[in-house]
Write a protein that holds these residues in place. Sequence first.
Motif, PDB file in Angstrom:
ATOM      1  N   VAL A  20      40.031 -18.031 -88.755  1.00  0.00           N
ATOM      2  CA  VAL A  20      40.029 -16.852 -87.883  1.00  0.00           C
ATOM      3  C   VAL A  20      39.176 -15.683 -88.351  1.00  0.00           C
ATOM      4  N   ILE A  21      38.893 -15.563 -89.625  1.00  0.00           N
ATOM      5  CA  ILE A  21      38.199 -14.352 -90.059  1.00  0.00           C
ATOM      6  C   ILE A  21      36.781 -14.577 -90.541  1.00  0.00           C
ATOM      7  N   ALA A  22      36.432 -15.791 -90.801  1.00  0.00           N
ATOM      8  CA  ALA A  22      35.114 -16.042 -91.385  1.00  0.00           C
ATOM      9  C   ALA A  22      34.020 -15.868 -90.345  1.00  0.00           C
ATOM     10  N   LYS A  23      32.837 -15.408 -90.806  1.00  0.00           N
ATOM     11  CA  LYS A  23      31.666 -15.286 -89.932  1.00  0.00           C
ATOM     12  C   LYS A  23      31.329 -16.647 -89.342  1.00  0.00           C
ATOM     13  N   SER A  24      31.419 -17.674 -90.172  1.00  0.00           N
ATOM     14  CA  SER A  24      31.275 -19.056 -89.734  1.00  0.00           C
ATOM     15  C   SER A  24      32.351 -19.849 -90.461  1.00  0.00           C
ATOM     16  N   PRO A  25      32.760 -20.974 -89.904  1.00  0.00           N
ATOM     17  CA  PRO A  25      33.849 -21.719 -90.527  1.00  0.00           C
ATOM     18  C   PRO A  25      33.571 -22.013 -92.009  1.00  0.00           C
ATOM     19  N   ILE A  26      34.579 -21.796 -92.830  1.00  0.00           N
ATOM     20  CA  ILE A  26      34.454 -22.070 -94.259  1.00  0.00           C
ATOM     21  C   ILE A  26      34.909 -23.500 -94.508  1.00  0.00           C
ATOM     22  N   ASP A  27      34.058 -24.262 -95.114  1.00  0.00           N
ATOM     23  CA  ASP A  27      34.367 -25.653 -95.435  1.00  0.00           C
ATOM     24  C   ASP A  27      35.327 -25.676 -96.618  1.00  0.00           C
ATOM     25  N   GLN A  28      36.394 -26.450 -96.513  1.00  0.00           N
ATOM     26  CA  GLN A  28      37.352 -26.558 -97.609  1.00  0.00           C
ATOM     27  C   GLN A  28      36.681 -27.015 -98.899  1.00  0.00           C
ATOM     28  N   CYS A  29      35.610 -27.754 -98.788  1.00  0.00           N
ATOM     29  CA  CYS A  29      34.889 -28.217 -99.981  1.00  0.00           C
ATOM     30  C   CYS A  29      34.252 -27.046-100.735  1.00  0.00           C
TER      31      CYS A  29
END
Length: 121
Positions: A20-29
Amino acid sequence: MSNEIFFNDLKNTFLSLSEVIAKSPIDQCDLLIDYTDDLDALFERNFQCFKDAKDLLNKAMVNNDKVTIQASLVYIRVYAMGLSNFFETFKDDSDIFLKESIWPDIPEDYQVPEHYNFQHK
């Protein structure tokens, strides 16, 4: 061990944040926390090992067993480093969320609103 272990809850909150807050989705990796692990159980195991090493040190001191004292200090060091690394992953993932998201400026005189009942400043 304690009244409330909350690392799995924090892990799940971090997972929600990434959506919800990231500019772009953050990869769990890209994150350092192992989001597939039971973090509460991991912490309890590591803390128990640390406590057991402390107990070993106390027993060895009573017996003036310098070899076991030295070995217990090595164990304490190893388990303390493991606990330190455990907490550092939360710090590092927090840094990622702070850097990879767009945030409003925090006013210089900001105070957490009282209705949050946050006692620490």
